[in-house]
Scaffold this active site. Sequence first.
Site, short mmCIF file in Angstrom:
data_model
loop_
_atom_site.label_atom_id
_atom_site.label_comp_id
_atom_site.label_asym_id
_atom_site.label_seq_id
_atom_site.Cartn_x
_atom_site.Cartn_y
_atom_site.Cartn_z
N CYS A 122 0.80 -1.22 0.00
CA CYS A 122 0.00 0.00 0.00
C CYS A 122 0.84 1.28 0.00
O CYS A 122 0.32 2.36 -0.27
CB CYS A 122 -0.96 0.00 1.19
SG CYS A 122 -2.04 -1.45 1.24
N HIS A 255 -3.34 7.26 2.25
CA HIS A 255 -3.75 5.95 1.76
C HIS A 255 -5.15 5.67 2.27
O HIS A 255 -5.43 5.81 3.46
CB HIS A 255 -2.76 4.89 2.26
CG HIS A 255 -3.21 3.48 2.07
ND1 HIS A 255 -3.78 3.02 0.90
CD2 HIS A 255 -3.19 2.42 2.93
CE1 HIS A 255 -4.07 1.74 1.03
NE2 HIS A 255 -3.74 1.36 2.26
N ASN A 285 -10.16 -0.16 0.15
CA ASN A 285 -8.69 -0.14 0.12
C ASN A 285 -8.22 -0.76 -1.19
O ASN A 285 -8.36 -1.97 -1.39
CB ASN A 285 -8.16 -0.93 1.32
CG ASN A 285 -6.64 -0.87 1.44
OD1 ASN A 285 -5.94 -0.52 0.50
ND2 ASN A 285 -6.13 -1.24 2.59
#
Length: 328
Positions: A122, A255, A285
């Site tokens: 990520c 993020h 996500n």
Amino acid sequence: MTLYSKLIGTGSYLPPRRVGNQELAAQLAEKGIETSDEWIVSRSGISARYYAEPDVKCSDLAVQAAKRAIEAAGITPDDIDLIILATSTPDHLGGFPSTACIVQRKLGITNHCAAFDVQAVCSGFVYALSVADSFIKSGAHKKALVIGSEVFSRILDFTDRTTCVLFGDGAGAVVLGASQEPGVLATRMHADGSHADILCVPGGTKGGAIDGSAFLYMDGQAVFKLAVTVLDKVAHETLDAAGMAAGQLDWLVPHQANIRIMQGTAKKLGLPMEKMVVTVHEHGNTSAASIPLALDAAVRDGRIRPGHNVLMEGVGGGFTWGAALVRV
């Protein structure tokens, strides 16, 4: 003459299939897994995510986002002289050939520019942006295509409600161009391998078959605790490197993993929630794609405008984390 890299175009792409929480909960119920819209939203802030069709690959999503970024930059594909693609879900097992090379082919780029993948989960987009920034500042490249693209639905265990409800598929991209004006003001990257097993896909390959589990595993509490701590530190470190205070930020683009982590980060920086770009509710996500997806959304709807100071930051498996401060 001092060279800088400047963001000159953004783009993003989500596959057509949108799966809301109620639809996902109904699908999981058929497997005997109990969850609900209220349970998912209260723990993550996520209301929906997008899934690619079975025949759609990471490179396909990346190409769509890249085309939009290239168009926004007002250039042609062959003007690109560097491609860096961040992904944990490459087209090919083992990651070779790199998905970046496949994107190069699908975009019709014939100038033999360098192309490679970056794996920092990520944090991947921030890592890739930092690498591209360094290449441009060195004078080695003039226009870099930086992409985050993921098909995380392929590695989700749909019997584990603590992870399968969180992730989705998508891609985001930016074009960085050499400039005499400062654009990327500072970047910082970090990793701590001692936490490698709190967020991982633990399986490997052996004898041409999967050895162990090929599904994502996450210790949610451990990730949450570590994420809030390191995001605060790297944000201040990056701001300090640029000689800037948090109050000078126009936007925080974190993020898009969990709304509680994002809110905690903004609070530690002393930023009002109105200065944070939030898209996690709509696409969940998307790992390395989440920051450029959110960035592109805010650029295209007019929130992020030329001259704005934007801090992007992320954490990922490895354990990795990083931040990039950009003047648009």
